[in-house]
Design a protein around this motif. Sequence first.
Motif, short mmCIF file in Angstrom:
data_model
loop_
_atom_site.label_atom_id
_atom_site.label_comp_id
_atom_site.label_asym_id
_atom_site.label_seq_id
_atom_site.Cartn_x
_atom_site.Cartn_y
_atom_site.Cartn_z
N LEU A 10 40.19 49.15 44.61
CA LEU A 10 39.31 50.27 44.33
C LEU A 10 37.90 49.73 44.16
O LEU A 10 37.66 48.84 43.33
CB LEU A 10 39.73 51.00 43.06
CG LEU A 10 40.73 52.16 43.19
CD1 LEU A 10 42.04 51.67 43.80
CD2 LEU A 10 41.00 52.80 41.83
N VAL A 11 36.97 50.24 44.97
CA VAL A 11 35.56 49.86 44.87
C VAL A 11 34.74 51.14 44.75
O VAL A 11 35.15 52.20 45.23
CB VAL A 11 35.10 49.05 46.10
CG1 VAL A 11 35.89 47.75 46.22
CG2 VAL A 11 35.24 49.87 47.38
N SER A 54 40.11 42.45 38.18
CA SER A 54 39.05 43.45 38.10
C SER A 54 37.72 42.84 37.67
O SER A 54 37.67 41.81 36.99
CB SER A 54 39.44 44.57 37.12
OG SER A 54 39.66 44.05 35.82
N PHE A 55 36.64 43.51 38.11
CA PHE A 55 35.29 43.26 37.64
C PHE A 55 34.88 44.47 36.81
O PHE A 55 35.03 45.61 37.27
CB PHE A 55 34.30 43.14 38.81
CG PHE A 55 34.40 41.88 39.63
CD1 PHE A 55 33.86 41.86 40.90
CD2 PHE A 55 35.01 40.75 39.14
CE1 PHE A 55 33.93 40.69 41.68
CE2 PHE A 55 35.08 39.60 39.90
CZ PHE A 55 34.54 39.57 41.18
N THR A 56 34.35 44.23 35.62
CA THR A 56 33.81 45.32 34.79
C THR A 56 32.32 45.09 34.63
O THR A 56 31.90 44.18 33.91
CB THR A 56 34.49 45.37 33.42
OG1 THR A 56 35.90 45.56 33.60
CG2 THR A 56 33.94 46.52 32.58
N THR A 57 31.53 45.89 35.31
CA THR A 57 30.08 45.72 35.25
C THR A 57 29.51 46.41 34.03
O THR A 57 30.14 47.24 33.40
CB THR A 57 29.42 46.29 36.52
OG1 THR A 57 29.76 47.69 36.61
CG2 THR A 57 29.90 45.58 37.76
N SER A 75 28.78 54.63 39.49
CA SER A 75 30.25 54.63 39.53
C SER A 75 30.83 56.01 39.24
O SER A 75 32.00 56.26 39.54
CB SER A 75 30.79 53.62 38.52
OG SER A 75 30.36 53.92 37.21
N GLY A 76 30.03 56.91 38.69
CA GLY A 76 30.52 58.25 38.40
C GLY A 76 30.87 59.06 39.65
O GLY A 76 31.58 60.07 39.56
N GLN A 77 30.37 58.64 40.81
CA GLN A 77 30.68 59.37 42.04
C GLN A 77 32.14 59.20 42.46
O GLN A 77 32.67 60.01 43.20
CB GLN A 77 29.77 58.90 43.17
CG GLN A 77 28.34 59.39 43.06
CD GLN A 77 27.56 59.14 44.35
OE1 GLN A 77 28.14 58.92 45.40
NE2 GLN A 77 26.24 59.16 44.24
N GLY A 78 32.77 58.14 42.00
CA GLY A 78 34.16 57.92 42.37
C GLY A 78 34.34 56.59 43.05
O GLY A 78 33.49 55.69 42.95
N MET A 89 29.70 44.42 41.73
CA MET A 89 30.09 45.83 41.65
C MET A 89 31.35 45.91 40.78
O MET A 89 31.96 44.90 40.44
CB MET A 89 30.41 46.38 43.04
CG MET A 89 31.55 45.63 43.72
SD MET A 89 31.85 46.19 45.39
CE MET A 89 33.02 44.93 45.95
N ARG A 90 31.72 47.13 40.45
CA ARG A 90 33.03 47.34 39.81
C ARG A 90 34.11 47.10 40.86
O ARG A 90 33.92 47.38 42.04
CB ARG A 90 33.15 48.76 39.26
CG ARG A 90 32.39 48.98 37.97
CD ARG A 90 32.62 50.37 37.43
NE ARG A 90 32.00 50.53 36.13
CZ ARG A 90 32.60 50.28 34.98
NH1 ARG A 90 33.86 49.87 34.98
NH2 ARG A 90 31.97 50.44 33.84
N LEU A 91 35.26 46.61 40.41
CA LEU A 91 36.32 46.27 41.36
C LEU A 91 37.67 46.23 40.65
O LEU A 91 37.76 45.73 39.53
CB LEU A 91 36.04 44.90 42.00
CG LEU A 91 37.12 44.29 42.89
CD1 LEU A 91 37.31 45.12 44.15
CD2 LEU A 91 36.75 42.85 43.25
N VAL A 92 38.68 46.78 41.30
CA VAL A 92 40.06 46.65 40.82
C VAL A 92 40.93 46.29 42.02
O VAL A 92 40.85 46.96 43.06
CB VAL A 92 40.58 47.96 40.18
CG1 VAL A 92 42.05 47.80 39.78
CG2 VAL A 92 39.75 48.33 38.95
N ILE A 93 41.70 45.22 41.90
CA ILE A 93 42.63 44.82 42.97
C ILE A 93 44.03 44.76 42.39
O ILE A 93 44.26 44.07 41.39
CB ILE A 93 42.26 43.44 43.56
CG1 ILE A 93 40.80 43.42 44.03
CG2 ILE A 93 43.21 43.08 44.70
CD1 ILE A 93 40.33 42.04 44.47
N VAL A 94 44.96 45.47 42.99
CA VAL A 94 46.33 45.54 42.49
C VAL A 94 47.29 44.90 43.49
O VAL A 94 47.33 45.31 44.66
CB VAL A 94 46.74 47.01 42.23
CG1 VAL A 94 48.21 47.10 41.85
CG2 VAL A 94 45.87 47.60 41.13
#
Length: 323
Positions: free
Chosen positions: A214-215, A138-141, A222-225, A203-208
């Motif tokens: 999830l981008v 993950s990236f946490t911006t 990021s509040g939009q989803g 950007m924010r990023l999660v890879i599982v």
Amino acid sequence: MFDLLGLSTQHEMIYRAMLQRPDLNIAGLAEHLAVSGDQVREALDVLADLALIRLDPQGEHARVVRPQAGLMALLAKVEADVAVRQRQVEATRAAIAAIATAHDDRHQAAEGRILEGVDSVRERLAELAHTTRTECLSFTTGGAQTSDTMEAERPLNQVALQRGIRIRNVYQDSFRNDPATLAHARWMASLGGQSRTTPTLPMRLVIVDRETALVPIDPDNSGQGALELHSPGVIAGLVALFEQVWRAATPFGEQTAPDTHGLTPQERELLLLLSSGHTDESAARKLAISLRSVQRMMTSLTERLGAASRFQAGVHAGRRGWV
């Protein structure tokens, strides 16, 4: 200690006394342990049911079965029960995964789906925390993480780490200035999570499991989803991006080292941002620091370059190979 075998603390106490004093009858045990005769009789019934002792026909004496045989037999039964329970858990997990897959197949296209709003994203992350098999990247911006975000992530990360999932996360360097975010990263490290920092993130990023990503729908909000992606080609590209950033990032617990010109990664990134046309305000947003911090950093760089203006500082920085 033996509650797993079906013995209460008092049962265990009486059992240990019988091992040490096999000559005592019920009355003797009661006197020796300062308990009532009824308590001893109740314990003997439990111990006899568990095949740890054998009662005489009158019920006033008992012979203790060798602990190596009696206790190990009980433990073997418990282990067998645990194995059965574990198989049931795995079967249930597989059934849940099948139901979830069938549900997702009906409600999303093969390439992904839209998760509208923060709550939808958090719900999906909660699902992934329980179904991830090997790793999460993950990236946490941004700088300081909000208390709500950290509280929402904490139990999910704990569940995943306790299941042996490998978690690697990249923060921005600015998070090092926030005690709460720093404490959260230390807590993650204590459970086996790995964290690094870099001046900016795309950007924010999660890879599982290198299968789901999830981008953000809008990287600036990021509040939009988020968009949930499954396309192998897209996932491969995002994994490559993550690994490139990870290799260049500074491991958590280490200080960000200046380069051969004496520039910290954050200072070099600021110069690159300004030279590419960013204003102080947009550079501050990219670096997740305050406008005042950008201006203070730029003043320091101008002085070190011996420049009389920011334009001159840019010229000098280019000549020295700083940018």
